[in-house]
Design a protein around this motif. Sequence first.
Motif, PDB file in Angstrom:
ATOM      1  N   ASP A 140      31.084  20.158  72.707  1.00  0.00           N
ATOM      2  CA  ASP A 140      31.146  19.424  71.445  1.00  0.00           C
ATOM      3  C   ASP A 140      29.763  18.865  71.095  1.00  0.00           C
ATOM      4  N   PRO A 141      29.359  18.920  69.823  1.00  0.00           N
ATOM      5  CA  PRO A 141      28.028  18.432  69.433  1.00  0.00           C
ATOM      6  C   PRO A 141      27.788  16.966  69.789  1.00  0.00           C
ATOM      7  N   THR A 142      28.859  16.153  69.795  1.00  0.00           N
ATOM      8  CA  THR A 142      28.705  14.722  70.073  1.00  0.00           C
ATOM      9  C   THR A 142      29.091  14.360  71.502  1.00  0.00           C
ATOM     10  N   ARG A 143      30.228  14.863  71.952  1.00  0.00           N
ATOM     11  CA  ARG A 143      30.753  14.493  73.261  1.00  0.00           C
ATOM     12  C   ARG A 143      30.275  15.401  74.384  1.00  0.00           C
ATOM     13  N   GLY A 144      29.579  16.465  74.063  1.00  0.00           N
ATOM     14  CA  GLY A 144      29.079  17.365  75.090  1.00  0.00           C
ATOM     15  C   GLY A 144      30.199  18.193  75.703  1.00  0.00           C
ATOM     16  N   LEU A 145      30.054  18.488  76.989  1.00  0.00           N
ATOM     17  CA  LEU A 145      31.017  19.355  77.670  1.00  0.00           C
ATOM     18  C   LEU A 145      32.350  18.638  77.862  1.00  0.00           C
ATOM     19  N   GLU A 146      33.441  19.308  77.510  1.00  0.00           N
ATOM     20  CA  GLU A 146      34.771  18.751  77.693  1.00  0.00           C
ATOM     21  C   GLU A 146      35.800  19.867  77.835  1.00  0.00           C
ATOM     22  N   ILE A 147      36.960  19.499  78.396  1.00  0.00           N
ATOM     23  CA  ILE A 147      38.065  20.443  78.515  1.00  0.00           C
ATOM     24  C   ILE A 147      39.041  20.169  77.378  1.00  0.00           C
ATOM     25  N   SER A 197      44.457  17.553  73.417  1.00  0.00           N
ATOM     26  CA  SER A 197      43.776  16.533  74.214  1.00  0.00           C
ATOM     27  C   SER A 197      42.400  17.058  74.619  1.00  0.00           C
ATOM     28  N   PHE A 198      41.451  16.129  74.711  1.00  0.00           N
ATOM     29  CA  PHE A 198      40.068  16.453  75.047  1.00  0.00           C
ATOM     30  C   PHE A 198      39.631  15.546  76.198  1.00  0.00           C
ATOM     31  N   VAL A 199      39.180  16.159  77.295  1.00  0.00           N
ATOM     32  CA  VAL A 199      38.692  15.389  78.442  1.00  0.00           C
ATOM     33  C   VAL A 199      37.186  15.617  78.565  1.00  0.00           C
ATOM     34  N   GLN A 200      36.417  14.612  78.188  1.00  0.00           N
ATOM     35  CA  GLN A 200      34.962  14.687  78.277  1.00  0.00           C
ATOM     36  C   GLN A 200      34.542  14.613  79.745  1.00  0.00           C
ATOM     37  N   LEU A 201      33.583  15.443  80.151  1.00  0.00           N
ATOM     38  CA  LEU A 201      33.124  15.492  81.535  1.00  0.00           C
ATOM     39  C   LEU A 201      31.757  14.830  81.655  1.00  0.00           C
ATOM     40  N   GLY A 248      27.490   9.033  91.712  1.00  0.00           N
ATOM     41  CA  GLY A 248      27.954   7.852  92.436  1.00  0.00           C
ATOM     42  C   GLY A 248      29.428   7.550  92.257  1.00  0.00           C
ATOM     43  N   THR A 249      30.161   8.414  91.553  1.00  0.00           N
ATOM     44  CA  THR A 249      31.573   8.157  91.273  1.00  0.00           C
ATOM     45  C   THR A 249      32.428   9.326  91.735  1.00  0.00           C
ATOM     46  N   GLU A 250      33.460   9.038  92.525  1.00  0.00           N
ATOM     47  CA  GLU A 250      34.377  10.071  92.982  1.00  0.00           C
ATOM     48  C   GLU A 250      35.176  10.627  91.807  1.00  0.00           C
ATOM     49  N   GLY A 251      35.804   9.738  91.056  1.00  0.00           N
ATOM     50  CA  GLY A 251      36.555  10.173  89.887  1.00  0.00           C
ATOM     51  C   GLY A 251      37.182   8.993  89.173  1.00  0.00           C
ATOM     52  N   SER A 252      36.849   8.808  87.909  1.00  0.00           N
ATOM     53  CA  SER A 252      37.381   7.703  87.113  1.00  0.00           C
ATOM     54  C   SER A 252      37.702   8.214  85.716  1.00  0.00           C
ATOM     55  N   LEU A 253      38.906   7.897  85.232  1.00  0.00           N
ATOM     56  CA  LEU A 253      39.337   8.363  83.919  1.00  0.00           C
ATOM     57  C   LEU A 253      39.571   7.184  82.988  1.00  0.00           C
ATOM     58  N   MET A 269      40.005  11.525  76.178  1.00  0.00           N
ATOM     59  CA  MET A 269      39.810  10.876  77.475  1.00  0.00           C
ATOM     60  C   MET A 269      38.427  11.234  78.000  1.00  0.00           C
ATOM     61  N   THR A 270      37.964  10.473  78.986  1.00  0.00           N
ATOM     62  CA  THR A 270      36.654  10.723  79.585  1.00  0.00           C
ATOM     63  C   THR A 270      36.760  10.657  81.099  1.00  0.00           C
TER      64      THR A 270
END
Length: 270
Positions: free
Chosen positions: A135-142, A155-159, A164-169, A184-185
């Motif tokens: 995405d031009p604004t959010r960058g890479l996402e699923i 739904s869009f999940v920004q990556l 330093g982070t295991e995984g946070s949504l 979501m991010t």
Amino acid sequence: MQSWACDTRDALRRKMANSAKPASRTTLRGCVFLCVVWLTVGAAKGQTPQKLDCKKAGPCTCNSANGVIDLTPLANSDNTPRFKDVPGGGDSFSWNPCNPFDEGSGCAKVSACQNHAGTDDYPIGLQESAEFINDPTRGLEIHYTATTGFTQRESFVQLICDMGTEGSLTAKGEDPAGSAQYYMTLTSKYACPGVSGGGISAGSVLLIVFFSLVVVYILAGMAVMKFGKGAAGRELIPNYSFWKGLPFLIRDGIMFVVGGCKPKKGYDSI
């Protein structure tokens, strides 16, 4: 009288020149400080959208020029979501990369589920619909889709890459209202190219090269100072005067930034 005027003019010029030096020095130090901050932030590269083309290799993996992105380590395989009931926009959202899950009475074999007002569950993404987009604004996402009745939800999940982070949504929710599009991010080290795929990302290579050059600089500099100039003690440190003045450089840089990136006014502004 003319001689006195010339002497006065020359004295004023000398005073102006001397006054201009600190301002110029502060400006230079401020610029150096900003460059250091910019390089540090760029090296960290976390918390910023990834402008990355990544070709889908699976529901939670893709291949990019910088390495493989593989979210498999974050996925639950017991029919439950890894990220459950994340609040956003007045609703809550659940998501599981790689493997489908069931939740409530409305979400069966989904990748993402919306719980509306604590009562109704809606599928907002199926695993088989997963695609990696830039995405031009959010960058890479699923990007996911799911259809119930005559309504298609997305739904869009920004990556976000963060070593330093295991995984946070986090969830923003529906945007705009009534669009049936939900955002979501994910912030995770597994969103970084090369972490799970066994390769080394470009950022990692740059950091390795940088610290290697620092070590070579210190060792080679100490050798030159000792055997070439006969230095001893703290004078062995290459460019010792610079490192000694670094705290003042940082101080001046901070003051430069706080002051709006403008040099202090002095006689140089006359």
